[in-house]
Design a protein around this motif. Structure first.
Motif, PDB file in Angstrom:
ATOM      1  N   SER A  74      26.002  -8.724  31.482  1.00  0.00           N
ATOM      2  CA  SER A  74      26.992  -8.112  32.360  1.00  0.00           C
ATOM      3  C   SER A  74      26.369  -7.694  33.684  1.00  0.00           C
ATOM      4  CB  SER A  74      27.596  -6.888  31.667  1.00  0.00           C
ATOM      5  OG  SER A  74      28.414  -6.157  32.556  1.00  0.00           O
ATOM      6  N   GLU A  75      27.202  -7.626  34.720  1.00  0.00           N
ATOM      7  CA  GLU A  75      26.760  -7.146  36.027  1.00  0.00           C
ATOM      8  C   GLU A  75      27.076  -5.660  36.204  1.00  0.00           C
ATOM      9  OE1 GLU A  75      25.064  -9.043  38.213  1.00  0.00           O
ATOM     10  OE2 GLU A  75      25.135 -10.641  36.703  1.00  0.00           O
ATOM     11  N   GLU A  76      27.735  -5.078  35.220  1.00  0.00           N
ATOM     12  CA  GLU A  76      28.183  -3.691  35.308  1.00  0.00           C
ATOM     13  C   GLU A  76      27.134  -2.734  34.746  1.00  0.00           C
ATOM     14  OE1 GLU A  76      30.842  -0.754  36.462  1.00  0.00           O
ATOM     15  OE2 GLU A  76      31.023  -2.922  36.755  1.00  0.00           O
ATOM     16  N   ILE A  77      26.684  -1.784  35.581  1.00  0.00           N
ATOM     17  CA  ILE A  77      25.732  -0.771  35.137  1.00  0.00           C
ATOM     18  C   ILE A  77      26.490   0.284  34.336  1.00  0.00           C
ATOM     19  CG2 ILE A  77      23.996   0.911  35.840  1.00  0.00           C
ATOM     20  CD1 ILE A  77      23.254  -1.901  36.601  1.00  0.00           C
ATOM     21  N   THR A  78      26.124   0.449  33.072  1.00  0.00           N
ATOM     22  CA  THR A  78      26.781   1.455  32.236  1.00  0.00           C
ATOM     23  C   THR A  78      25.974   2.753  32.268  1.00  0.00           C
ATOM     24  OG1 THR A  78      25.562   0.799  30.254  1.00  0.00           O
ATOM     25  CG2 THR A  78      27.608  -0.385  30.714  1.00  0.00           C
ATOM     26  N   TRP A  79      26.600   3.809  31.759  1.00  0.00           N
ATOM     27  CA  TRP A  79      25.880   5.086  31.681  1.00  0.00           C
ATOM     28  C   TRP A  79      24.713   4.992  30.711  1.00  0.00           C
ATOM     29  CZ3 TRP A  79      26.280   8.578  35.254  1.00  0.00           C
ATOM     30  CH2 TRP A  79      27.447   8.678  35.990  1.00  0.00           C
ATOM     31  N   ALA A  80      24.862   4.177  29.677  1.00  0.00           N
ATOM     32  CA  ALA A  80      23.762   3.987  28.727  1.00  0.00           C
ATOM     33  C   ALA A  80      22.561   3.353  29.420  1.00  0.00           C
ATOM     34  CB  ALA A  80      24.226   3.111  27.561  1.00  0.00           C
ATOM     35  N   VAL A  81      22.832   2.396  30.303  1.00  0.00           N
ATOM     36  CA  VAL A  81      21.746   1.762  31.054  1.00  0.00           C
ATOM     37  C   VAL A  81      21.070   2.780  31.963  1.00  0.00           C
ATOM     38  CG1 VAL A  81      21.233   0.094  32.884  1.00  0.00           C
ATOM     39  CG2 VAL A  81      22.695  -0.568  30.968  1.00  0.00           C
ATOM     40  N   ALA A  82      21.861   3.616  32.643  1.00  0.00           N
ATOM     41  CA  ALA A  82      21.304   4.623  33.550  1.00  0.00           C
ATOM     42  C   ALA A  82      20.368   5.573  32.804  1.00  0.00           C
ATOM     43  CB  ALA A  82      22.427   5.403  34.228  1.00  0.00           C
ATOM     44  N   VAL A  83      20.806   6.039  31.633  1.00  0.00           N
ATOM     45  CA  VAL A  83      19.979   6.947  30.830  1.00  0.00           C
ATOM     46  C   VAL A  83      18.724   6.230  30.333  1.00  0.00           C
ATOM     47  CG1 VAL A  83      19.884   8.296  28.702  1.00  0.00           C
ATOM     48  CG2 VAL A  83      21.936   8.382  30.143  1.00  0.00           C
ATOM     49  N   ALA A  84      18.885   4.990  29.868  1.00  0.00           N
ATOM     50  CA  ALA A  84      17.751   4.230  29.346  1.00  0.00           C
ATOM     51  C   ALA A  84      16.711   3.970  30.427  1.00  0.00           C
ATOM     52  CB  ALA A  84      18.239   2.902  28.756  1.00  0.00           C
ATOM     53  N   GLY A  92      16.153   5.859  33.097  1.00  0.00           N
ATOM     54  CA  GLY A  92      15.475   7.128  33.343  1.00  0.00           C
ATOM     55  C   GLY A  92      14.416   7.426  32.304  1.00  0.00           C
ATOM     56  N   LEU A  93      14.752   7.211  31.029  1.00  0.00           N
ATOM     57  CA  LEU A  93      13.795   7.444  29.947  1.00  0.00           C
ATOM     58  C   LEU A  93      12.668   6.409  29.977  1.00  0.00           C
ATOM     59  CD1 LEU A  93      16.273   8.245  27.016  1.00  0.00           C
ATOM     60  CD2 LEU A  93      14.901   9.858  28.347  1.00  0.00           C
ATOM     61  N   GLY A  94      13.016   5.162  30.326  1.00  0.00           N
ATOM     62  CA  GLY A  94      12.013   4.101  30.375  1.00  0.00           C
ATOM     63  C   GLY A  94      10.943   4.354  31.411  1.00  0.00           C
ATOM     64  N   GLN A  95      11.340   4.952  32.541  1.00  0.00           N
ATOM     65  CA  GLN A  95      10.350   5.248  33.574  1.00  0.00           C
ATOM     66  C   GLN A  95       9.336   6.289  33.090  1.00  0.00           C
ATOM     67  OE1 GLN A  95      11.757   4.277  37.900  1.00  0.00           O
ATOM     68  NE2 GLN A  95      12.763   6.148  37.223  1.00  0.00           N
ATOM     69  N   ILE A  96       9.818   7.286  32.362  1.00  0.00           N
ATOM     70  CA  ILE A  96       8.911   8.300  31.821  1.00  0.00           C
ATOM     71  C   ILE A  96       8.001   7.694  30.762  1.00  0.00           C
ATOM     72  CG2 ILE A  96       8.830  10.348  30.345  1.00  0.00           C
ATOM     73  CD1 ILE A  96       9.304  10.962  33.249  1.00  0.00           C
ATOM     74  N   LEU A  97       8.559   6.845  29.906  1.00  0.00           N
ATOM     75  CA  LEU A  97       7.762   6.188  28.866  1.00  0.00           C
ATOM     76  C   LEU A  97       6.624   5.396  29.485  1.00  0.00           C
ATOM     77  CD1 LEU A  97       7.458   5.455  25.841  1.00  0.00           C
ATOM     78  CD2 LEU A  97       8.939   3.490  26.280  1.00  0.00           C
TER      79      LEU A  97
END
Length: 215
Positions: free
Chosen positions: A134-144, A146-151
């Motif tokens: 999909s081309e649509e950014i979901t809220w789940a993607v936004a949260v993931a 953010g968490l991925g950058q910290i990981l």
């Protein structure tokens, strides 16, 4: 080896690896170990700001839309998700920093993280196959993201962009959309991290008088 040559080598390494789904921080640490120099976290973070700034022209169209078309619902939605991913990274990053986290000196865990990340890329790409996503950014993607950058920040050797792109792909996002969102979130994230480290140095003289000698 002259100081200027060491900085030049590290700058080239950072410039090349920042645009690839590999860990620029991990490569910097490995090259510093190979060159037998010890750099502060301040240097390793701030040097990435230059490479991140170079990303801006690549996404100038999207950035211009975010600045000029923010009244449009789709633009506000995209901007809200960018801000959400950034805030998650910033808040958790401050917590990790307050806990006294330092980048590791031992190259072994960095190499292991790089190997694991490479294997995961191959496995996930094979699993996804030709799926467009999909081309649509979901809220789940936004949260993931953010968490991925910290990981990725806590485990140098795991790529920030690589980790966040993989998370996005697994959540159904297309490769182009995942890449764009990952890099757009990375721009304020790395600039904020660099600014925070500079502020800490000005306040506490952290990283002053770095050791350029042999380890």
């Amino acid at each position: 080896m002259p100081d200027w040559l060491i900085v030049l080598i590290l700058g080239i390494v950072e410039g090349i690896t920042e645009f690839l789904p590999v860990s620029s921080t991990g490569h910097l640490l490995l090259f510093e170990h190979w060159l037998r120099v010890e750099k502060s976290d301040l240097f390793n973070i701030v040097i990435q700001c230059g490479a991140v700034i170079a990303v801006i022209p690549l996404f100038s169209h999207r950035i211009r839309d975010l600045l000029t078309k923010w009244r449009e619902p789709r633009t506000r939605d995209y901007l809200a998700k960018l801000v959400t991913a950034f805030v998650i990274t910033a808040v958790l990053g401050l917590i990790v920093d307050k806990m006294g986290f330092k980048l590791p000196d031992n190259p072994i865990p960095i190499g292991i993280a790089m190997l694991v990340g490479g294997i995961l890329f191959l496995v996930i790409e094979r699993f996804l196959g030709d799926r467009k996503g999909s081309e649509e950014i979901t809220w789940a993607v936004a949260v993931a993201v953010g968490l991925g950058q910290i990981l990725a920040g806590v485990f140098p050797g795991s790529s920030r962009s690589g980790t966040t792109i993989l998370f996005s792909l697994l959540l159904g996002l297309s490769r182009p959309a995942a890449t764009e969102f990952s890099f757009l979130v990375g721009i304020p994230t790395m600039l904020a991290a660099g600014g925070w480290k500079i502020l800490k140095q000005l306040r506490h003289h952290e990283g002053a008088g770095e050791n350029w000698g042999m380890l």
